[in-house]
Design an enzyme around this catalytic site. Sequence first.
Site, PDB file in Angstrom:
ATOM      1  N   ASP A 113       0.803  -1.211   0.000  1.00 57.69           N
ATOM      2  CA  ASP A 113       0.000   0.000   0.000  1.00 57.69           C
ATOM      3  C   ASP A 113       0.840   1.267   0.000  1.00 57.69           C
ATOM      4  O   ASP A 113       0.346   2.339  -0.314  1.00 57.69           O
ATOM      5  CB  ASP A 113      -0.953   0.001   1.195  1.00 57.69           C
ATOM      6  CG  ASP A 113      -0.238  -0.099   2.525  1.00 57.69           C
ATOM      7  OD1 ASP A 113       0.696  -0.922   2.630  1.00 57.69           O
ATOM      8  OD2 ASP A 113      -0.611   0.625   3.453  1.00 57.69           O
ATOM      9  N   GLU A 114       2.116   1.155   0.316  1.00 58.97           N
ATOM     10  CA  GLU A 114       2.963   2.338   0.399  1.00 58.97           C
ATOM     11  C   GLU A 114       3.718   2.632  -0.895  1.00 58.97           C
ATOM     12  O   GLU A 114       4.511   3.552  -0.957  1.00 58.97           O
ATOM     13  CB  GLU A 114       3.967   2.203   1.556  1.00 58.97           C
ATOM     14  CG  GLU A 114       4.992   1.100   1.375  1.00 58.97           C
ATOM     15  CD  GLU A 114       4.495  -0.310   1.659  1.00 58.97           C
ATOM     16  OE1 GLU A 114       5.230  -1.256   1.317  1.00 58.97           O
ATOM     17  OE2 GLU A 114       3.400  -0.501   2.191  1.00 58.97           O
ATOM     18  N   VAL A 115       3.460   1.879  -1.938  1.00 54.92           N
ATOM     19  CA  VAL A 115       4.178   2.038  -3.201  1.00 54.92           C
ATOM     20  C   VAL A 115       3.623   3.223  -3.982  1.00 54.92           C
ATOM     21  O   VAL A 115       2.421   3.325  -4.210  1.00 54.92           O
ATOM     22  CB  VAL A 115       4.072   0.752  -4.056  1.00 54.92           C
ATOM     23  CG1 VAL A 115       4.742   0.952  -5.405  1.00 54.92           C
ATOM     24  CG2 VAL A 115       4.694  -0.421  -3.310  1.00 54.92           C
TER      25      VAL A 115
END
Length: 92
Positions: free
Chosen positions: A42-44
């Site tokens: 989710d942090e990409v």
Amino acid sequence: MAASACADALDPSRPELYEFLGTFLAEMGDIFIDDYMMLGGDEVDITCYDNSPSIASWMNAHNMNSSSIQQYFWQQLSATVRSCSALETRWW
């Protein structure tokens, strides 16, 4: 996203990334006996792919964009997880 965050991003166009992740995940599977491997994602910031000349060139050569290379990454990683006899869960 800050330029330093893009500098720290994984490069999904490099085959050695998948070799490393395969070895790493196999070792983790030996240490942590479980049926599942939790994979974050989710942090990409996929705009980093467009901003990297080498990744952008690879995407162009493979008729991909930043979304499709992200899917490519997950397809490769999912196959690696299955080869470790684990079930994959993702946070995306």
